[in-house]
Scaffold this motif. Sequence first.
Motif, short mmCIF file in Angstrom:
data_model
loop_
_atom_site.label_atom_id
_atom_site.label_comp_id
_atom_site.label_asym_id
_atom_site.label_seq_id
_atom_site.Cartn_x
_atom_site.Cartn_y
_atom_site.Cartn_z
N GLY A 108 -7.98 3.38 3.01
CA GLY A 108 -7.11 2.24 3.35
C GLY A 108 -7.75 1.39 4.42
O GLY A 108 -8.75 0.72 4.19
N ASN A 109 -7.18 1.43 5.62
CA ASN A 109 -7.65 0.56 6.69
C ASN A 109 -8.88 1.10 7.41
O ASN A 109 -9.71 0.34 7.89
CB ASN A 109 -6.52 0.33 7.69
N THR B 266 -13.65 5.03 2.92
CA THR B 266 -12.68 4.04 3.41
C THR B 266 -11.31 4.44 2.89
O THR B 266 -11.02 4.32 1.70
CB THR B 266 -13.04 2.62 2.95
N PHE C 74 0.84 -1.20 0.00
CA PHE C 74 0.00 0.00 0.00
C PHE C 74 0.88 1.24 0.00
O PHE C 74 1.86 1.30 0.74
CB PHE C 74 -0.89 0.04 1.24
N ASP D 92 -12.49 3.09 8.06
CA ASP D 92 -13.75 3.46 7.45
C ASP D 92 -14.36 4.61 8.26
O ASP D 92 -14.59 4.44 9.46
CB ASP D 92 -14.73 2.27 7.45
N ARG E 76 -17.89 -2.01 10.17
CA ARG E 76 -17.86 -2.27 8.74
C ARG E 76 -16.43 -2.15 8.26
O ARG E 76 -15.58 -1.55 8.92
CB ARG E 76 -18.77 -1.31 7.95
N HIS E 77 -16.16 -2.72 7.12
CA HIS E 77 -14.90 -2.45 6.42
C HIS E 77 -15.04 -2.82 4.95
O HIS E 77 -15.71 -3.80 4.62
CB HIS E 77 -13.74 -3.22 7.05
N THR E 78 -14.46 -2.00 4.13
CA THR E 78 -14.33 -2.32 2.71
C THR E 78 -12.85 -2.52 2.44
O THR E 78 -12.04 -1.63 2.73
CB THR E 78 -14.89 -1.18 1.83
N GLU E 79 -12.49 -3.68 1.96
CA GLU E 79 -11.08 -3.99 1.71
C GLU E 79 -10.84 -4.04 0.20
O GLU E 79 -11.49 -4.82 -0.50
CB GLU E 79 -10.73 -5.33 2.36
#
Lengths: 648, 648
Positions: A399-400, A397, A155, A402, B370-373
């Motif tokens: 990167g890591n 979001t 990243f 949100d 939540r997370h968007t990867e």
Amino acid sequence: MNILMIILVVSFHVEFTNSQHHPLDPLTPTEISQIQHIITNSYLSSLPNLTFHFVDLHEPDKTHVLQWLSSSHKQNQSFPHRQANVVIRGGGQTHEITIEMTTSSIASHHLYTGDGYPPNTFNEFLQAARLPFKSSRFNKLVLKRGLNVSEITCFPFTIGWFGESVTKRAVRLSCFYREGTTNVFSRPIEGLSILVDIESMKIQKLLDRGRRISIPGAEGTDFQTSGETPDHDPIHCEKNKKGFTIEGNNIKWKNWGFHVGFNARAGVIISTASVFDGGKNEWRRVMYRGHVSETFVPYMDPTSEWYYRTFLDVGEFGFGRSAVTLVPLMDCPRNAGYIDGYMAGGDGGPQKVSRAICIFERYDVDIAWRHTEVGIPGKVITNGETEVSLVVRMVATVGNYDYILDWEFKQSGSIKVKVGLTGVLEMKATRYTKADQIKAEIYGQLVASNRIGNNHDHFITYYLDLDIDGDDNSFVKSNLKVKKVKASPRKSYWNVVQETVKTEDEARVNIGVNASELLVVNPNKKTKLGNEVGYRLMTWQPAVSILADDDYPQIRASYSKYQVWVTAYNKSERWAAGFYADRSTGKDGLAVWGRRNRSIVNKDIVLWYTVGFHHHPCQEDFPVMATLSNGFELRPANFFERNPLLKT
Amino acid sequence: MNILMIILVVSFHVEFTNSQHHPLDPLTPTEISQIQHIITNSYLSSLPNLTFHFVDLHEPDKTHVLQWLSSSHKQNQSFPHRQANVVIRGGGQTHEITIEMTTSSIASHHLYTGDGYPPNTFNEFLQAARLPFKSSRFNKLVLKRGLNVSEITCFPFTIGWFGESVTKRAVRLSCFYREGTTNVFSRPIEGLSILVDIESMKIQKLLDRGRRISIPGAEGTDFQTSGETPDHDPIHCEKNKKGFTIEGNNIKWKNWGFHVGFNARAGVIISTASVFDGGKNEWRRVMYRGHVSETFVPYMDPTSEWYYRTFLDVGEFGFGRSAVTLVPLMDCPRNAGYIDGYMAGGDGGPQKVSRAICIFERYDVDIAWRHTEVGIPGKVITNGETEVSLVVRMVATVGNYDYILDWEFKQSGSIKVKVGLTGVLEMKATRYTKADQIKAEIYGQLVASNRIGNNHDHFITYYLDLDIDGDDNSFVKSNLKVKKVKASPRKSYWNVVQETVKTEDEARVNIGVNASELLVVNPNKKTKLGNEVGYRLMTWQPAVSILADDDYPQIRASYSKYQVWVTAYNKSERWAAGFYADRSTGKDGLAVWGRRNRSIVNKDIVLWYTVGFHHHPCQEDFPVMATLSNGFELRPANFFERNPLLKT
């Protein structure tokens, strides 16, 4: 003007005579294509490595916007000129261009020669992230570590500024081992750090501090729960009726009307928010424009692979560019409406984020007001109403992390703004598996075996151009002062000493337990009772940056030492850390403008509020954080003649 | 022992061998009748003017409660002795009695001779409020003012203490003109004030300051909107399944189990709250007991009819006694369950508040995590869950104000506590109809024609006996300290310096922008990683009392100068302003206990948190206030091995 241009101009004209359009509407995909076309067909096309870094509506002047909105015969009025601001890089330089949409022409063009850069394009980030895999040294190092190169993700991280003379754009890559997990950030490859020159798109330095620290395991890191589907919509709700309308970007709901915009930098933008006053039978202005202006995220680790992590998420990446496609029933409830977001990619062409913003009625279980009256003989009267509000939501979001951004409009006249932090911690691999092994400073907390959650802050700064019942407003501190008394059995009480803040210098405030109410009032408008109409800023848990004033990240985001700033309105002053935030040196931005010390009495003024979090992680933040929220409320204070929740 | 007593004893025994019972169950109506019977059939019955002021369960010792709860074969265990605490007044004296329920006998009895009184009974308040109407002078004064006496309501106000030697209970009456409105408090009859001796139930003084100020009009004051029914349930929601169980007073919901009690003083009481830890496969203790301990509401007007308004709402009136019958669909949503409240009246007989407490699942539109990867090539993974929590709610209407008390349990392990203030302002009649007429100090804000909303504070103090994973806990300040660095491009960062607070004196805290986390930890329990298990106190907007230390109301509620206190656990120390709060002099209560400066390291400790509001009213607070909320969160911090929202 070629034929395509004529078509574009005509279609534009057709598009914007409809009354559902608003002068602050974001650029449409057609317009973005038009801009791309204008530039790539101009003399600028000869610039080496021409890339588009920012393409946005050039806002018409406030007076024109308001004039058009208030005109009752919009079809006979000329819609404010559509213009666009474009920032491109070409030949290693930054160019600022204004496009006249109606004539499809370049209205102005000049070089930007100050400090800092526009955000790198997504494509540049992507290219940079791929560079290591083409490097034989990287591949060797990875092999030596016994890793499968196809399971590695690198990243790009922006690198800030630390007093050096900045001559080019650069990022640093950190790499992660994805094997066996969906949680990429949970398996950092510690000891490898790659400096990339973005201008030449080449690896400038590959730092290898060896394999002293192995990669934390994959076990227990997943946030994608296998098999089990979370109970996304535990209730089935049917609305009696649709409570709000979306016409273009104009939202109408109960006593609120406002415009929802979007750009690559701020993400969601609320404009021209007005509230209907039933008592006066008129729409009254509250906020001309509100959005996240900057987000400062300094990490608290001075070691070589971490010191530079002092992100300006909005200026270096962009909240709009980080906007996710919202997932119905998970991110937004069943009754939500959605708005797509558009922006220009690095090539200037339109890019779409489907469902970037959702809008929904919140049927809360809070009680909006109630009272039980027992003072009437033989009767108990109870009345009240449950809360129903309208929420505008976006998730960025970066990167890591949100960021959940909510703007909530209440029938009481309040606007509640909330930031929710969730997602994945930025973690550092460590050899420690138990707290009692730790003898030296670790700059964070052991949150999982072989993983440190590094200490950091989040400062989310809001730009709030309040125009309470008109352009000219004042900022008022209502200070609670203790008075001693003699001619009473009481010895003390407090009263309210109102202080109209004269200049920008006096408007910087840190809110603590200081007993003070902060208000934006319109000194030219009074209620029938003669009180100045106003809105009050009510904050939640306060936090400001405590970094040393002379530390470089603090110099770049020096506004973060105060929660509240008030500045004189200037259309161009919108980004708290300056527009060119990447590798910036603190020469532009809120602190610079605010220290001009302009008069802010009975002027068009802007309120800036920073929502702060000091984050000392804990194990519950792993593998994914439960949402942590903070925010503020803009609440009417003598704006209405009486509680607007009660019908007259 | 007569026959009735035998029946009562037998029925009691039957009642409490069932495993749904809990040693902290509030007194049942049968038990309250039993107590009334025991006392009125004892030697105490000969006391002149025998009245019951407080009847409550005498809590068994914590060890007995926990022993019984943890025993798996409850039917073979002896249920902890049921005992009751009774406070009666008789012969002008205060008697403290302990009743042994099993033997229907008086276990102890002694006179209380210290300062202060138990709260007046509802019947005493009522009798006092009726006294003026029997006074020919009052009737004449009212006639002279041209008022219809049948439209007047007089309310009794407690009168505090201002340095005088207190020899009897007394209240002051203020009267209001109801004509044409449901909003009794909106039409104060200014200039009339009646001092009532509660002991003799006689008017002691009728103060008439004349008719200089007329009664504000009725127009626009109603909160009972005629005709129109508010949209109480704008959505029809169907739950898939009932998410929680109420067995007796025991609540089970997802990963939470706790007990909901009720008494006349505190209202709702949460006890023995434990959270199920899926990782350990065990229930773990979090809070032994939590409730509102006191509410201090000083008004900021030193004039003769207002200076004494310095209420201790819990000690002088009682939040349980002020509990309203909750209105389904307005106060609580469709899916709520209800618990009735019982207490003793002035005659000792049981009184019921139907639907005093409601319990419901909150299907919020907040995102729990939540997370968007995007770091996995070719994939975008988004996951998360919407928030579902369980709320326990009560509303206490103390005269004009309605306090909405919410305890919200989250699956993340958090307990969120919220106070909502709504209802009607306490107002003062004035001749002013416009702000520009005001030349002298008015001690508040003109909120409607001829009405001042007087400045005041609300300090709601919570008793929080946290027992994090066991009885013995410590209070830890995690202070964020800025460190300067040399061997880094960075010049500073912050780290966390943990300080285990040694004694009660050091545990008093005011939270401002001070960068500090406050935790209650169990130093005897560590996570697998070796971190001390704990819960963190996270607060919203902070506010403390700013009255002079030597002012009498401040002496009575001196704890209100600090938001946070921590004390060593003592079963009898529960009421922040002392149990005998009516006309108290500050000789008992939290400040007295806290200044004993006991050690609080690795001890059973109690956390006290005060939620504060400075209220400078505004026009929107009229005729009824939109709810104003504040609160705090108890959030797990290294209590769990990982985020409990994620299934393992």
